[in-house]
Design a protein around this motif. Structure first.
Motif, short mmCIF file in Angstrom:
data_model
loop_
_atom_site.label_atom_id
_atom_site.label_comp_id
_atom_site.label_asym_id
_atom_site.label_seq_id
_atom_site.Cartn_x
_atom_site.Cartn_y
_atom_site.Cartn_z
N ALA A 1 28.15 16.12 9.83
CA ALA A 1 28.98 16.97 10.70
C ALA A 1 29.28 16.27 12.01
CB ALA A 1 28.27 18.30 10.95
N ALA A 2 28.31 15.55 12.57
CA ALA A 2 28.52 14.85 13.84
C ALA A 2 29.53 13.71 13.68
CB ALA A 2 27.18 14.31 14.35
N TYR A 3 29.43 12.94 12.60
CA TYR A 3 30.39 11.86 12.37
C TYR A 3 31.78 12.43 12.06
CZ TYR A 3 27.65 7.58 12.67
OH TYR A 3 26.93 6.50 13.14
N ALA A 4 31.82 13.58 11.36
CA ALA A 4 33.11 14.21 11.09
C ALA A 4 33.78 14.65 12.39
CB ALA A 4 32.93 15.41 10.15
N THR A 5 32.98 15.09 13.35
CA THR A 5 33.53 15.49 14.64
C THR A 5 34.20 14.30 15.33
OG1 THR A 5 31.91 17.27 14.92
CG2 THR A 5 32.93 16.40 16.92
N ILE A 6 33.56 13.15 15.30
CA ILE A 6 34.15 11.94 15.90
C ILE A 6 35.41 11.56 15.12
CG2 ILE A 6 33.81 9.48 16.33
CD1 ILE A 6 30.86 10.08 16.84
N ALA A 7 35.34 11.59 13.80
CA ALA A 7 36.49 11.20 12.98
C ALA A 7 37.64 12.20 13.09
CB ALA A 7 36.07 11.07 11.52
N ASN A 8 37.35 13.43 13.50
CA ASN A 8 38.35 14.49 13.61
C ASN A 8 39.00 14.53 14.99
OD1 ASN A 8 39.76 16.73 12.49
ND2 ASN A 8 38.38 18.15 13.54
N GLY A 9 39.05 13.39 15.64
CA GLY A 9 39.66 13.34 16.96
C GLY A 9 38.82 14.01 18.04
N GLY A 10 37.52 14.13 17.79
CA GLY A 10 36.63 14.70 18.79
C GLY A 10 36.50 16.21 18.72
N PRO B 1 39.64 6.61 5.35
CA PRO B 1 40.01 5.30 5.90
C PRO B 1 39.94 5.34 7.44
CG PRO B 1 41.74 6.23 4.49
CD PRO B 1 40.78 7.32 4.76
N ALA B 2 39.58 4.24 8.05
CA ALA B 2 39.38 4.23 9.50
C ALA B 2 40.67 4.51 10.26
CB ALA B 2 38.81 2.87 9.93
N SER B 3 41.83 4.08 9.74
CA SER B 3 43.09 4.27 10.45
C SER B 3 43.58 5.72 10.41
CB SER B 3 44.17 3.36 9.86
OG SER B 3 44.32 3.61 8.47
N ASP B 4 43.09 6.49 9.46
CA ASP B 4 43.44 7.91 9.36
C ASP B 4 42.28 8.63 8.65
OD1 ASP B 4 44.72 10.34 9.39
OD2 ASP B 4 46.05 9.87 7.70
N PRO B 5 41.19 8.88 9.37
CA PRO B 5 39.96 9.37 8.72
C PRO B 5 40.18 10.65 7.94
CG PRO B 5 39.51 8.69 10.97
CD PRO B 5 40.99 8.68 10.82
N ALA B 6 39.78 10.61 6.67
CA ALA B 6 39.89 11.79 5.79
C ALA B 6 38.54 12.28 5.31
CB ALA B 6 40.78 11.45 4.58
N TYR B 7 37.59 11.35 5.14
CA TYR B 7 36.29 11.72 4.58
C TYR B 7 35.15 11.07 5.36
CZ TYR B 7 38.91 13.48 0.58
OH TYR B 7 39.77 14.17 -0.20
N VAL B 8 34.03 11.77 5.36
CA VAL B 8 32.77 11.24 5.88
C VAL B 8 31.82 11.10 4.71
CG1 VAL B 8 30.71 11.83 7.20
CG2 VAL B 8 32.94 12.09 8.24
N LEU B 9 31.13 9.97 4.64
CA LEU B 9 30.15 9.73 3.59
C LEU B 9 28.82 9.35 4.24
CD1 LEU B 9 29.30 9.29 0.60
CD2 LEU B 9 30.06 6.90 0.88
N ILE B 10 27.77 10.06 3.87
CA ILE B 10 26.42 9.76 4.32
C ILE B 10 25.58 9.42 3.11
CG2 ILE B 10 24.38 10.61 5.56
CD1 ILE B 10 26.85 10.47 7.33
N VAL B 11 24.86 8.30 3.18
CA VAL B 11 23.92 7.91 2.13
C VAL B 11 22.57 7.63 2.79
CG1 VAL B 11 23.31 6.19 0.39
CG2 VAL B 11 25.68 6.97 0.60
N THR B 12 21.54 8.31 2.33
CA THR B 12 20.19 8.15 2.87
C THR B 12 19.23 7.84 1.73
OG1 THR B 12 20.59 9.68 4.70
CG2 THR B 12 18.31 9.27 4.10
N LYS C 1 49.82 -6.11 6.26
CA LYS C 1 50.59 -6.03 7.50
C LYS C 1 50.35 -4.72 8.25
CE LYS C 1 54.29 -9.04 5.80
NZ LYS C 1 55.74 -9.18 5.55
N LEU C 2 49.79 -3.72 7.55
CA LEU C 2 49.54 -2.46 8.23
C LEU C 2 48.41 -2.62 9.23
CD1 LEU C 2 49.77 0.02 5.22
CD2 LEU C 2 51.42 -0.28 7.06
N PRO C 3 48.62 -2.24 10.49
CA PRO C 3 47.56 -2.40 11.48
C PRO C 3 46.42 -1.43 11.21
CG PRO C 3 49.38 -1.14 12.40
CD PRO C 3 49.81 -1.59 11.05
N THR C 4 45.21 -1.91 11.38
CA THR C 4 44.03 -1.05 11.24
C THR C 4 43.54 -0.65 12.62
OG1 THR C 4 42.47 -2.88 11.28
CG2 THR C 4 43.39 -2.27 9.14
N VAL C 5 42.70 0.37 12.65
CA VAL C 5 42.19 0.84 13.94
C VAL C 5 41.34 -0.22 14.60
CG1 VAL C 5 40.12 1.91 12.98
CG2 VAL C 5 41.10 2.82 15.07
#
Length: 610
Positions: A438-447, A528-539, A584-588
């Protein structure tokens, strides 16, 4: 009523005067009286006959009208209004987001006995022990030949077992119809579904109750007949869930881990697409909970929700993102990384000597403890605590499972300087992998704050803006460089721009201190980092893998990261993400290439909490 006298005096005297017989007057009056009595009795009988006829006509007319109405109506199952209706009501199905069944009902039978009606109790006990090996023949014989009038034998039996019992031919063995809960996919999503059991039960019906997971959390909803049998649609995708469990299980075995957890969550909605905890169980045959020892040793333990772990360096992005938001640093700011760093009587070291200065980006890329603490000191204790609380790291996750409240993070009661420092790099505060997702999704969701959910398509209010979109974007850019040139290089999956952070934390001993050779390895990622859609956590819990040089490694970069990469390869196409091959597509990451700016003299910019 005044009765007429039989011998009226006036008439008698007149009759005697005329020489007539007075007895004739009496006889005449007696005849008239009898006739009046007979007429009255006849009228009363006729009235009763008319009333009875009317009642019969009305009754038969009502029955005839009702029969006509039933004959002309569509057939339907009558619903009882008595108390037993609660037992007879059907439990709603549970489906995945695409409508595929995860839990449903199946008509089966129970087996019970009336020992006093048995013809040959010994033969019945022998036959049952042959059909059901788990039954004790000697005990059955004692029960059947004792004074019991009723006893349960099996709460649910298969059609084959029912036929075998029927073939015994014992009139004292009886069957009762009932519904049982069935999980057609076996172990898949077992921790999410939880399981069910029988509540109030009779010989002809039984109440099915949820005992864990969403079955328990939505027990009243699933039993409510007002929903007309509508299923409960979860956010998980059965295909994605199955693939995650397969890859996670293989990775756990390869990395020799004690347990594992994986979470795939949509950034925009917080919907959990897949969530696995290993080892798992079959909810069709739910095991008994452990009464002794470590709860995590039980397959019932949900590591993704209930596990409380120090998640190590995955926390480092939080103080860095907050400092970016407050404009205390930018990705290229120079940070003093001289190691060791002393706080009070404690020394903080880095895994490697990174020199006197790193850029803020390289603090994350190289996972510098010292650099992270320097940035955390710029924030101050109160602001650091407030931000972590806004990320939801101080409260249980509100996900729709009864186990969620048991995942209360272990938060320090006091925050001296050394605690603030260790929390900054993921030690001293224990939370679940779902908290981290949830915390990483918050960052990926534009804060904007993201709250995890297991329900598909439910509208919810927007979360709080805890970071500026610009700071969140820069934080994701730093995480992307961890994969391209940092500790998570093995996470690179071509075309999916994975951004993430590794974390390796020593496991605490129950008696205090930490194990020297037991860790919890975590990889937290967005893509994807340029347009975050998913968060994946592996522990991975207590992983250990052999290295090329014959040694042994427990770091997340060598254990959790390769597993996460394989999960992305399998799951990304399943959720509809196409690999981007256009270089050629710029990445974040390209927008935040490191350029170290001079650091202050001591590498720290102290800021008040005001």
């Amino acid at each position: 009523m005044i009765r007429t006298p039989l011998r009226p005096l006036a008439r008698i005297l007149r009759a005697r005067a005329r020489g007539e017989n007075p007895d004739e007057i009496e006889a005449e009056n007696r005849r008239l009286r009898h006739e009046a009595i007979q007429d009255k009795a006849r009228r009363r009988a006729e009235g009763r006959l008319v009333l009875m006829s009317a009642c019969f006509v009305l009754a038969f007319g009502t029955v005839g009208v009702r029969m006509g109405a039933l004959a002309s109506s569509d057939p339907s199952e009558p619903r009882s209004q008595v108390l037993s209706a609660q037992i007879l009501s059907q439990r709603a199905d549970i489906t995945d987001r695409r409508g595929r069944v995860l839990a449903t009902n199946l008509l089966t039978h129970s087996l019970y006995a009336h020992p006093h009606q048995m013809v040959d109790p010994v033969r019945a006990a022998t036959g049952l022990a042959r059909i059901f090996p788990d039954l004790d023949q000697a005990r059955l014989t004692r029960d059947f030949t004792g004074g019991r009038k009723f006893m349960w034998i099996k709460r649910k039996i298969s059609p084959e077992q029912m036929q075998a019992v029927h073939d015994i031919g014992e009139p004292g063995l009886l069957f009762g119809p009932r519904e049982m809960r069935v999980y057609p996919n076996g172990h898949v999503a077992s921790h999410i579904l939880g399981g069910s059991g029988f509540g109030a039960e009779g010989v002809s019906s039984a109440e099915v109750l949820g005992v864990a997971g969403v079955e328990k959390a939505f027990d009243n909803w699933l039993r409510d007949p007002s929903h007309d049998g509508a299923p409960l649609a979860l956010s998980i995708d059965l295909t994605v869930q199955t693939a995650m469990e397969e890859v996670l299980s293989s990775g756990m075995k390869i990395m020799n881990a004690k347990g594992a957890a994986g979470i795939l969550m949509e950034v925009a909605t917080g919907e959990v697409v897949a969530m696995a905890s290993l080892p798992d169980f079959d909810p069709n045959d739910r095991p008994r909970p452990l009464l002794k020892g470590d709860p995590s040793d039980s397959p019932l333990f949900n590591r993704a929700v209930q596990g409380q772990y120090e998640l190590g360096s995955t926390f480092k992005i939080f103080p860095v993102a907050q400092a970016l938001d407050l404009k205390l640093i930018n990705p290229n700011s120079g940070i003093n990384s001289s190691s060791p760093m002393k706080i009070g009587k404690y020394l903080i070291h880095d895994f490697h000597n990174y020199g006197k200065q790193l850029s803020a980006t390289d603090v994350i890329v190289k996972s510098s403890n010292v650099g992270t603490v320097r940035i955390a000191q710029m924030l101050g204790v109160e602001r650091q605590r407030d931000f972590l609380q806004k990320l939801g790291l101080f409260q249980p996750t509100p996900v729709e499972m009864v186990e969620a409240p048991t995942g209360q993070p272990l938060v320090p009661s006091r925050w001296p300087a050394v605690t603030a420092a260790t929390v900054a790099f993921g030690h001293g505060l224990a939370a679940s992998p779902l908290h981290l997702a949830a915390a990483y999704a918050t960052i990926a969701n534009g804060g904007r704050r993201v709250t995890p959910t297991l329900i598909h398509g439910r509208k919810r209010p927007q979360g709080e803006q805890v970071l500026s979109p610009r700071a969140a974007e820069m934080a994701v850019g730093m995480l992307r460089q961890v994969v391209t040139r940092g500790t998570a290089k093995q996470a690179e999956v071509e075309g999916y721009e994975i951004a993430g952070k590794t974390g390796t934390a020593d496991k605490p001993r129950p008696s205090g201190g930490y194990y020297k050779n037991k860790v919890v390895a975590t990889f937290a990622s967005v893509f994807p980092a340029s347009d975050p859609a998913y968060v994946l956590i592996v522990t991975l819990d207590e992983p250990s893998v052999s290295t090329a040089g014959g040694g042994e490694s427990r770091t997340a970069g060598m254990t959790a990261v390769p597993v996460a990469a394989e999960i992305v390869r399998r799951l990304a196409p399943l959720v509809g993400l196409k690999a981007r091959t256009d270089e050629k597509l710029p990445t974040v990451a390209a927008r935040f290439q490191p350029r170290v700016e001079p650091a202050p003299a001591d590498g720290i910019k102290l800021v008040s909490n005001k």
